[in-house]
Structure formats: C-alpha cells, structure tokens
Scaffold this active site. Structure first.
Site, PDB file in Angstrom:
ATOM      1  N   LEU A  10     -12.309   0.878  -3.447  1.00 24.09           N
ATOM      2  CA  LEU A  10     -12.259  -0.333  -4.270  1.00 24.09           C
ATOM      3  C   LEU A  10     -12.062   0.033  -5.743  1.00 24.09           C
ATOM      4  CD1 LEU A  10     -15.068  -2.492  -2.601  1.00 24.09           C
ATOM      5  CD2 LEU A  10     -12.606  -2.522  -2.170  1.00 24.09           C
ATOM      6  N   GLU A  48       0.836  -1.209   0.000  1.00 22.64           N
ATOM      7  CA  GLU A  48       0.000   0.000   0.000  1.00 22.64           C
ATOM      8  C   GLU A  48       0.867   1.254   0.000  1.00 22.64           C
ATOM      9  OE1 GLU A  48      -3.132   0.071  -1.180  1.00 22.64           O
ATOM     10  OE2 GLU A  48      -3.676  -1.313   0.431  1.00 22.64           O
ATOM     11  N   HIS A  49       0.485   2.173  -0.885  1.00 31.33           N
ATOM     12  CA  HIS A  49       1.199   3.446  -1.078  1.00 31.33           C
ATOM     13  C   HIS A  49       2.607   3.229  -1.637  1.00 31.33           C
ATOM     14  CE1 HIS A  49      -1.781   6.306   0.444  1.00 31.33           C
ATOM     15  NE2 HIS A  49      -2.143   5.327   1.262  1.00 31.33           N
ATOM     16  N   THR A  50       2.844   2.051  -2.149  1.00 26.55           N
ATOM     17  CA  THR A  50       4.144   1.768  -2.755  1.00 26.55           C
ATOM     18  C   THR A  50       4.157   2.071  -4.255  1.00 26.55           C
ATOM     19  OG1 THR A  50       3.330  -0.498  -2.834  1.00 26.55           O
ATOM     20  CG2 THR A  50       4.957   0.002  -1.134  1.00 26.55           C
ATOM     21  N   ASP A  97      -4.280   1.000  -9.778  1.00 27.83           N
ATOM     22  CA  ASP A  97      -5.717   0.790  -9.973  1.00 27.83           C
ATOM     23  C   ASP A  97      -6.075   0.547 -11.436  1.00 27.83           C
ATOM     24  OD1 ASP A  97      -5.616   1.395  -7.305  1.00 27.83           O
ATOM     25  OD2 ASP A  97      -6.666   3.315  -7.467  1.00 27.83           O
TER      26      ASP A  97
HETATM   27  C1  GLA Z   1      -5.127   4.871  -4.164  1.00 25.78           C
HETATM   28  C2  GLA Z   1      -4.356   5.191  -5.442  1.00 25.78           C
HETATM   29  C3  GLA Z   1      -3.392   4.070  -5.793  1.00 25.78           C
HETATM   30  C4  GLA Z   1      -2.528   3.685  -4.589  1.00 25.78           C
HETATM   31  C5  GLA Z   1      -3.386   3.473  -3.341  1.00 25.78           C
HETATM   32  C6  GLA Z   1      -2.559   3.252  -2.106  1.00 25.78           C
HETATM   33  O1  GLA Z   1      -5.978   3.785  -4.404  1.00 25.78           O
HETATM   34  O2  GLA Z   1      -5.241   5.412  -6.510  1.00 25.78           O
HETATM   35  O3  GLA Z   1      -2.596   4.455  -6.882  1.00 25.78           O
HETATM   36  O4  GLA Z   1      -1.531   4.640  -4.355  1.00 25.78           O
HETATM   37  O5  GLA Z   1      -4.239   4.568  -3.103  1.00 25.78           O
HETATM   38  O6  GLA Z   1      -1.817   2.078  -2.207  1.00 25.78           O
END
Ligand code: GLA
Length: 342
Positions: free
Chosen positions: A103, A16-18, A148
């Site tokens: 989501l 996450e957030h990577t 995403d």
């Molecule tokens: C959101 C962003 C993704 C990602 C996540 C965290 O969903 O759209 O690109 O950075 O946060 O992992």
C-alpha cells in the site's frame, strides 16, 4: 509546537507494472497515511512510533553517506536529498500504512519526510515527485516506476488519478457512488518480491528491444511474449476502466479488474496462492463487482470493488474464508479515495 507533515499510501485500482513501461496507471490515495513531526535538534535523528526505535543519521550535522540495510535508509535517502545544508531536525514518524503490504508505505514515508525536511518551503509538486522517486531508484536501489510517489502527492478526495507515465501528466477521474473499496491484506510477502520486480523490469526492457520499440508502451503486438502481452492488454484495460467509470458502469469496471488479475497471474506471473484465493473468493460473492491483486504482487494486498450495502458481509465472509484456508487473519481495510500530501 512541532510542525506536522502528512502523505498518504495508495491503492492502485488498475494498471499494474505498467508505470516503469511508460504506460497508464489508475491509483487512488487512501485515508491511511504517514505523519512526520519535526523539532530542531543538534543532529539528524529519527524516531519511529511503529518500530519503537530512535536512530541518529548524521555526524556533526552532516547526514551519513551509506545505507545500512535498515528502515532508516529511506529516511537517510530523503534527508540527504532534501535536508542537506539546513539545520538538523529530529523527525518523528507515525504511520498508519501497514509496512510491506503493497500500500506504498515507503512512498508515503518518503514524501512526508521530504515535506518535513522542507518545513513549509514551497516546491513544485512534480519536482517533489521526481526527487522522491529518485531517492527510491538511486539511493534505495529499487528500479520502480513513478506511480507511488506521484499518487501520494497528487491524490484527490473522491477521485482516482489517471497517470500517463510517459508524459507524467495526469487527470482526475471522479469515482462512482454506491461502492466501497475493500482492501484485503494477505499478511504475507514472499521472499521473491524484490528480486522478481527487478527481473520483470529487465524482461520488459528486453521485450521492448526485441519488438523494436523504446518501451512496451509503444508496442502494439506482443509477438507471443507474455510479459509484453500483459503490458499491452493492461494499458488498454486502464483506459477502458476509466471510460466505464465515467459512465458509472460498475459491472464493466469489475470485469476489467478480474481480467487484470488473470493477466498478472498468467502472463506476468506476479501473483501467489494467497492473492489468487482472495480474488477467487471475491468472485463468488454476489455483491462484488470485481477484484484483483494490487501493487507489486507476491503477497501484499488484493482490492475488491463492492456494492456499498454488501461490504460488511463481504468483509466477514472473506476474513473467515482466508482464515479457514491459510490459518491467518487477513487485514481488511475499507479505504476512501483521499487527498494527497499536505
Ligand atoms: C510497486 C512499485 C510501483 C509499481 C507497482 C506495480 O508498487 O513501487 O512503481 O511498479 O509495484 O504496478
């Protein structure tokens, strides 16, 4: 007969957030998707089944220039990118991905709309990902990573997708049998979410500069910087999780999910009381291997890895507990790893 195009939402299992730090992520596409149907029309128009609204996006067939601060901005951004120079369409959007829940309702909307604008015209999948991602960063103005849009296109039934966000290459990770992926929606999205996201992006860039690396993907020591520490440890957890997956070690996978949540809560500071509560409750339930927040944070959803035979009891227990604590009914979705856009 109108044409129909479909793109799924996603749940990130770990990492996450990577993505905007050029790191590793491990999402699955889910069986909740956005569907767009097209019909020829004199102007670009869009109807949302969920919002019960129809809006015009063009004048004399030409898509508008400016955002309006409205859900149709996503549509306008995609139509400008993929629909310019072709005859206008009426687009009907019907989405099963809960809006604003973390989501990936927006990526599933954007990808299905892009395919709708192309109406069957072939496009290399990676080009589709990059251009849709660009709509999000350049037109919508969210400095998000590529996860995403990528998973909405490249998801595969029964698999998670390990994405290396630096090379933008990926490989499929078969998922072990005997478990359910239970997503629990806090039904809250704290106002901080969007601004904090941009702040984290900037903090990571500053940490990378201070550590003398081009991105935190390259960093090996955090020098006591908590944001960098999260990214370094999270990238390692993704790879450990994949290894645990490959040997069917559900216990290890679960522990890595809990460790990821702790790191997001303490070092990255993107959790919130509702998410922490769900993860704490899940940890106390015997059939749960692991749980964590998923997505950007500050609300949205948690995901739990649950022994298949215990999933129904878990859903009931967590629903009751959340209602008792916050007076709100959580959304609970048992999702299956699904195919990407079509
Ligand atoms: C959101 C962003 C993704 C990602 C996540 C965290 O969903 O759209 O690109 O950075 O946060 O992992």
């Amino acid at each position: 007969m109108p044409n129909r195009f479909r793109a799924p939402g996603r749940v990130n299992l770990i990492g996450e957030h990577t993505d905007y730090n050029q790191g590793f992520v491990l999402p699955i596409a889910i069986d909740l998707a956005c569907t767009v149907t097209t019909e020829p029309a004199p102007e670009w128009t869009v109807t949302s089944r969920q919002f019960g609204e129809t809006c015009v996006l063009s004048e004399n067939g030409v898509p508008g220039e400016r955002k309006r601060g409205h859900w149709t901005d996503y549509v306008l951004g995609v139509v400008r990118e993929f629909g310019s120079g072709r005859p206008p369409l009426h687009l009907t959007v019907d989405s099963a991905v809960p809006v604003g829940s973390g989501l990936s309702s927006s990526a599933s909307l954007e990808v299905s709309l892009a395919l709708a604008c192309l109406e069957g015209q072939p496009i290399p999948p990676m080009e589709l990902v990059r251009r849709v991602h660009q709509v999000e960063t350049d037109f919508i103005g969210l400095p998000c990573g590529i996860m995403d849009q990528y998973i909405s296109v490249f998801g595969r039934l029964g698999h998670a997708v390990l994405i290396d966000c630096r090379s933008q290459q990926s490989h499929l990770v078969p998922l072990p049998a005997g478990v359910e992926y239970v997503v629990i929606n806090t039904m809250v999205k704290h106002a901080l979410a969007t601004s904090a996201y941009a702040t984290r992006v900037a903090e990571c860039a500053a940490d990378a500069a201070a550590l003398g690396v081009t991105s935190l993907r390259e960093a090996v020591i955090s020098g006591g910087r908590p944001r960098a520490r999260h990214i370094i440890s999270e990238n390692a957890r993704v790879l450990e999780f994949v290894a645990a997956c490959e040997r069917g070690d559900l216990a290890a996978m679960g522990q890595l999910m809990f460790a990821s949540h702790l790191s997001l809560r303490e070092d990255y500071e993107v959790s919130c009381p509702e998410l922490d509560f769900l993860v704490d409750q899940a940890a106390q339930f015997p059939g749960v291997y692991g749980a964590r927040m998923t997505g950007g944070g500050f609300g949205g959803c948690a995901i739990a890895l649950v022994n298949a035979g215990d999933a129904t009891a878990f859903e009931q227990t967590i629903t009751d507990a959340y209602q008792g604590r916050f007076g709100r009914t959580p959304g609970v979705y048992r999702v299956t790893p699904s195919d990407g856009a079509a």
